[in-house]
Design an enzyme around this catalytic site. Structure first.
Site, PDB file in Angstrom:
ATOM      1  N   ARG A   5       2.545 -16.223  -1.266  1.00 61.48           N
ATOM      2  CA  ARG A   5       3.054 -15.506  -2.437  1.00 61.48           C
ATOM      3  C   ARG A   5       4.515 -15.199  -2.139  1.00 61.48           C
ATOM      4  O   ARG A   5       5.020 -15.460  -1.049  1.00 61.48           O
ATOM      5  CB  ARG A   5       2.231 -14.274  -2.801  1.00 61.48           C
TER       6      ARG A   5
ATOM      7  N   ALA B 171       8.330 -15.323  -4.455  1.00 62.43           N
ATOM      8  CA  ALA B 171       8.913 -16.362  -5.306  1.00 62.43           C
ATOM      9  C   ALA B 171       9.373 -17.611  -4.536  1.00 62.43           C
ATOM     10  O   ALA B 171       8.970 -18.735  -4.870  1.00 62.43           O
ATOM     11  CB  ALA B 171      10.059 -15.754  -6.121  1.00 62.43           C
TER      12      ALA B 171
ATOM     13  N   ARG C 179       1.115 -19.800 -11.311  1.00 66.62           N
ATOM     14  CA  ARG C 179       1.609 -18.419 -11.483  1.00 66.62           C
ATOM     15  C   ARG C 179       2.814 -18.476 -12.437  1.00 66.62           C
ATOM     16  O   ARG C 179       3.682 -19.338 -12.286  1.00 66.62           O
ATOM     17  CB  ARG C 179       1.997 -17.792 -10.129  1.00 66.62           C
TER      18      ARG C 179
ATOM     19  N   GLN D 280       1.399  -5.134  -0.946  1.00 64.99           N
ATOM     20  CA  GLN D 280       2.221  -6.060  -0.147  1.00 64.99           C
ATOM     21  C   GLN D 280       3.170  -5.311   0.792  1.00 64.99           C
ATOM     22  O   GLN D 280       3.571  -5.845   1.830  1.00 64.99           O
ATOM     23  CB  GLN D 280       3.044  -6.981  -1.060  1.00 64.99           C
TER      24      GLN D 280
ATOM     25  N   ASP E 102      11.662 -12.064  -8.742  1.00 65.59           N
ATOM     26  CA  ASP E 102      10.951 -13.301  -9.100  1.00 65.59           C
ATOM     27  C   ASP E 102      11.686 -14.105 -10.149  1.00 65.59           C
ATOM     28  O   ASP E 102      11.418 -15.288 -10.339  1.00 65.59           O
ATOM     29  CB  ASP E 102       9.550 -12.966  -9.595  1.00 65.59           C
TER      30      ASP E 102
ATOM     31  N   LYS F  98       8.242  -7.134  -8.725  1.00 63.03           N
ATOM     32  CA  LYS F  98       6.909  -6.526  -8.626  1.00 63.03           C
ATOM     33  C   LYS F  98       6.832  -5.230  -9.414  1.00 63.03           C
ATOM     34  O   LYS F  98       7.768  -4.432  -9.417  1.00 63.03           O
ATOM     35  CB  LYS F  98       6.595  -6.286  -7.143  1.00 63.03           C
TER      36      LYS F  98
HETATM   37  O1  MRU Z   1       2.988 -11.102  -6.489  1.00 61.82           O
HETATM   38  P1  MRU Z   1       3.888 -11.450  -5.332  1.00 61.82           P
HETATM   39  O2  MRU Z   1       3.470 -10.865  -4.038  1.00 61.82           O
HETATM   40  O3  MRU Z   1       4.130 -12.940  -5.250  1.00 61.82           O
HETATM   41  O4  MRU Z   1       5.257 -10.780  -5.734  1.00 61.82           O
HETATM   42  C1  MRU Z   1       6.368 -10.864  -4.884  1.00 61.82           C
HETATM   43  C2  MRU Z   1       7.523 -10.059  -5.334  1.00 61.82           C
HETATM   44  O5  MRU Z   1       7.521  -9.455  -6.382  1.00 61.82           O
HETATM   45  C3  MRU Z   1       8.720 -10.110  -4.484  1.00 61.82           C
HETATM   46  O6  MRU Z   1       9.391  -8.905  -4.511  1.00 61.82           O
HETATM   47  C4  MRU Z   1       9.597 -11.219  -5.083  1.00 61.82           C
HETATM   48  O7  MRU Z   1       8.861 -12.427  -5.178  1.00 61.82           O
HETATM   49  C5  MRU Z   1      10.756 -11.532  -4.318  1.00 61.82           C
HETATM   50  S1  MRU Z   1      10.280 -12.432  -2.911  1.00 61.82           S
HETATM   51  C6  MRU Z   1      11.672 -12.830  -2.074  1.00 61.82           C
END
Ligand code: MRU
Length: 366
Positions: free
Chosen positions: A53, A55, A90, A203, A244, A255
């Site tokens: 997971r 981005a 996703r 996370q 993202d 997030k």
């Molecule tokens: O749902 P996730 O865990 O994939 O979400 C990740 C995030 O929101 C991170 O903050 C974002 O992807 C930036 S990662 C460098």
């Protein structure tokens, strides 16, 4: 970055050339398990179930997914089908679509008999590029932390608050939000990180705390609602988050809960920075509210996973039976709340002019 003294990336091709290895992030922090992906379907499932997971990492995993698909059938039709199938796993992180389009653009002119090898090479190239971009983000972000440290008494730490995991586990290495932190720590600057637990999937607690602990960065886990209070008391010097998707005008999807941190930061005068590689910019969008927001399972809200004293990992119900839950996974922080965007090319205002200043080749398109 290192785990237990061993350097890892989050994704790599095994020396046998046949299997793509990932770290199963659904098992952290309690177990460190490497999983092998042998087909496009397994790569898609790893993205969907969030074994990988973040981005940038889902983009690179999808690129390897295309390579795995090309090994089975490298026709034009199969290339188009693989891109379409992987893209729908996703919806919010634009890096997924970006990496897939990059694979399609690169592979389409290549003869089918040579496509599988070219696809693995190009996926590896995207992984290497991500590492280089994240490292550069850290070099630029370090200067912001260094400047704040210069205003502090000797040895007094710079307090950084971060949300979710935009660390090396979300990328291929270094991370985006954590890269300035690792660079500052490695440069000997005293710093301390407030880690938002980041419900519902935690996370922050499971991944960011694990990462920072593995690298020896001082940190404290807080519940998501504590950030505003700490900012009011002067205990946060800056907020650094990942993203993202950033629109061409500087709106930021990240997030769920990021927006509330940005509001509190604005109210208390705490700088709020967003870190991103160029693969996270969606030049086709003007308005953050047109970014698709992933709606995930109610179970992520209704249940919590944790380890009991005997070492077993269980899933616990935390709400009455039959309770309904809503689970939007991301929110949008309007550009006006963002102090600056830290990219691999430098730092800019969260505006179209700021972004085009760093990416002038996009000026005509924007
Ligand atoms: O749902 P996730 O865990 O994939 O979400 C990740 C995030 O929101 C991170 O903050 C974002 O992807 C930036 S990662 C460098």
């Amino acid at each position: 970055m290192k785990i237990g003294g061993t350097a890892y990336r989050t994704i790599w091709l095994e020396p046998d050339g046949g299997r793509v290895a990932i770290i199963d992030q659904t098992k952290l922090p309690h177990r460190f398990e490497i999983v092998h992906l042998a087909s496009m379907e397994e790569a898609a499932r790893a993205i969907l179930t969030m074994q990988v997971r973040g981005a940038p990492l889902i983009g690179v995993t999808a690129a390897y997914g295309v390579a795995l698909a090309m090994r089975v059938d490298a026709s034009d039709d199969a290339l188009g089908a693989a891109v379409a199938f992987l893209a729908k796993q996703r919806p919010t992180a634009v890096n997924l679509r970006w990496a897939l389009e990059e694979m399609r653009r690169h592979l389409h002119p290549i003869a089918p008999k040579d496509r599988a090898a070219a696809a693995f090479d190009h996926a590896a190239r995207l992984a290497d590029d991500d590492v280089a971009m994240c490292k550069a983000i850290g070099v630029h972000g370090l200067e912001i932390i260094r400047e704040i440290a210069g205003r502090k008494a000797p040895g007094e730490p710079v307090n950084v608050l971060t949300h979710c995991n935009a660390g090396w586990l979300a990328c291929v290495d270094w991370g985006t939000a954590t890269s300035p932190i690792y660079h500052a720590h490695d440069a000997g600057i005293a710093l301390h990180v407030w880690v938002d637990e980041t419900r519902p999937r935690n996370q922050g607690a499971a991944l960011t705390a694990f990462e920072l602990g593995s690298h020896g960065v001082p940190h404290t886990l807080i519940v998501d609602n504590a950030g505003g209070h700490l900012m009011q008391r002067g205990e946060v010097d800056l907020v650094i988050v990942g993203t993202d998707r950033v629109t061409a005008t500087g709106d930021v999807a990240n997030k769920i809960g990021t927006y509330l941190k940005a509001l509190a930061a604005k109210d208390t005068g705490v700088p709020f920075y967003v870190t991103l590689p160029q693969s996270t910019i969606d030049w086709t969008l003007e308005d953050g509210f047109s970014i698709p927001i992933e709606e995930r399972s109610q179970d992520e809200v209704l249940k919590l996973s944790g380890r009991t004293a005997d070492g077993a990992v269980h899933l616990f119900d935390i709400a009455p039976e039959g309770c309904r839950a809503a689970n939007p996974a991301f929110d949008v922080t309007p550009a006006r709340l963002v102090t600056g965007l830290i990219t691999e090319r430098g730092i800019c205002a969260a505006t179209r002019e700021g972004l085009v200043g760093l990416y002038p080749e996009r000026g005509a398109a924007a």
